[in-house]
Design an enzyme around this catalytic site. Structure first.
Site: not given
Length: 330
Positions: A20, A52, A57, A281
Site C-alpha cells: 500500500t 502491508d 507512506y 502493489g
C-alpha cells in the site's frame, strides 16, 4: 491461494500481500481514498489476506486508509496487518532513519491508532539506523511483543550481520527486502541467512515498480512526484533494456504456460523459496484481478534458470533499488 504461517504461532497469511505504498500517494503521484478503500476491501475476494503498509507512506495517509477500509468492511478477522517503524520526518520533503527505542515505541502506538486496531500482526523495522545500536531497536520490538501490541517481528532492508545482532535480543520472524527478476541482489547474502534461520521472506517490489506488469512502454510518463521519475531503471538507455527483457519474458510465459509476464514474475518470486511472500502493489480493485492467475502452477529450477538468462541477456547495465534508501540523521 497459498498461505504461510508467519511465526509458527498460527499467524497465517496469503503468499501474496497487498502493498500500500502507492495508496499513501507520496512518491506515487497522489491518491484516491475512495478507490483505495475499495481496493483494500476487494483483496480478500482474491484470497489476499496480508496488507502491508507503513507510517511514512503518505505520512500516515496509507495507514489511515487501511484502518478505515478494514473497519468499514468489518475485515479485521480476515486480514493480517503488517506495518513498519523507525523512520521519521519533519516535513514531507525530509525523511530520515530513527530506530531509537523511544521512536519505535511511539510509532507503534501511533500505528495502532491509525490502523484502528488493538494489535499489529507484524511490525517491521523499516530501515536499519547506523546511529542506533541494533540491539536497542530489538529491545523495543521485544517489549512491544511482550506487551501484546504486536504478534510478529520483522526487519526490512537489513544485512545478514545486522539480522544476526538483532536476533541476539529478539527473534526475527520476517525479513522484508526488495526482490524481483530485475533486482536479485539478496541472492548472495540475505537469502542464505533466511534459509539457514528458517525465516520468512517478504519480497517487496515484486513487480519492480510496475516494470514487470507488462503494461509499460517506452513513452510512458509518470505524474507529479512519482518515484519512477528518479528511478534509473526508467531512464534510457536502461529503460529500453528492461522493456526488451519484459517482451521476451511475455513470450516465454505465453508459450510455456499460457500466462503473462506479470504472472511469471510473481510465480518466480514464490518458487524461489517456499517461505516467501510477494507484495503486489495496487491502487484500483481491477489491478488485483490478475492475482487469480498466479495459483495452480509452478516454475521448476530449469524454467527459473531460463527466465534469469533472458533477463541477463537483455539487461546489460543493471541497477538496483538503492535510490529508494532514506538517509540517516546527521
Amino acid at each position: 491461494m497459498e498461505t504461510l504461517d508467519l511465526n509458527d504461532k498460527q499467524l497465517n497469511a496469503s503468499r501474496i500481500g497487498l502493498g500500500t505504498w502507492a495508496i499513501g500517494g507520496w512518491m506515487w503521484g497522489g491518491t484516491d481514498e475512495a478507490q483505495s478503500i475499495r481496493t483494500i476491501q476487494s483483496a480478500p475476494d482474491h484470497g489476499v489476506t496480508l496488507i502491508d503498509t507503513a507510517p511514512v507512506y503518505g505520512f500516515g495517509a496509507s495507514e489511515e486508509i487501511v484502518g478505515k477500509a478494514v473497519k468499514q468492511g468489518a475485515m479485521r478477522d480476515k486480514v493480517v496487518l503488517a506495518t513498519k517503524c523507525a523512520l521519521e520526518w519533519d516535513s514531507k520533503e525530509r525523511v530520515v532513519r530513527n530506530a531509537s527505542k523511544q521512536r519505535v515505541l511511539k510509532e507503534a502506538d501511533d500505528s495502532l491508532r491509525r490502523l484502528r486496531t488493538d494489535v499489529i500482526d507484524v511490525l517491521q523495522v523499516h530501515w536499519p539506523d547506523p546511529n542506533v545500536d541494533v540491539r536497542e531497536t530489538a529491545e523495543a520490538m521485544a517489549e512491544l511483543r511482550d506487551a501484546g501490541k504486536i504478534r510478529a517481528i520483522g526487519v526490512s532492508n537489513f544485512t545478514p550481520e545486522q539480522m544476526t545482532s538483532f536476533s541476539e535480543v529478539a527473534a526475527i520472524d520476517i525479513a522484508q527486502n526488495p526482490y524481483n527478476l530485475f533486482e536479485r541482489g539478496i541472492d548472495d547474502d540475505v537469502f542464505p541467512w533466511v534459509r539457514e534461520n528458517d525465516t520468512r521472506l517478504l519480497a517487496y517490489g515484486a513487480l519492480c515498480r510496475g516494470l514487470l506488469s507488462g503494461r509499460m512502454h517506452a513513452n510512458r510518463e509518470f505524474p507529479g512526484d512519482d518515484l519512477r521519475n528518479n528511478d534509473p531503471k526508467f531512464q534510457q538507455p536502461r529503460f529500453g533494456q528492461y522493456l526488451a527483457a519484459v517482451d521476451e519474458l511475455e513470450t516465454f510465459a505465453h508459450d510455456n504456460y499460457g500466462k503473462h509476464v506479470l504472472d511469471l514474475a510473481i510465480r518466480w518470486v514464490l518458487d524461489q523459496y517456499p517461505r516467501s511472500i510477494a507484495l503486489w502493489g495496487a491502487r484500483k480493485p481491477e489491478q488485483l484481478d490478475a492475482v487469480d492467475d498466479v495459483w495452480g502452477w509452478q516454475l521448476d529450477a530449469s524454467a527459473r534458470a531460463q527466465i534469469e538468462q533472458i533477463v541477463d541477456r537483455h539487461v546489460t547495465d543493471p541497477v538496483g533499488p538503492e535510490f529508494m534508501a532514506p538517509p540517516a540523521q546527521k
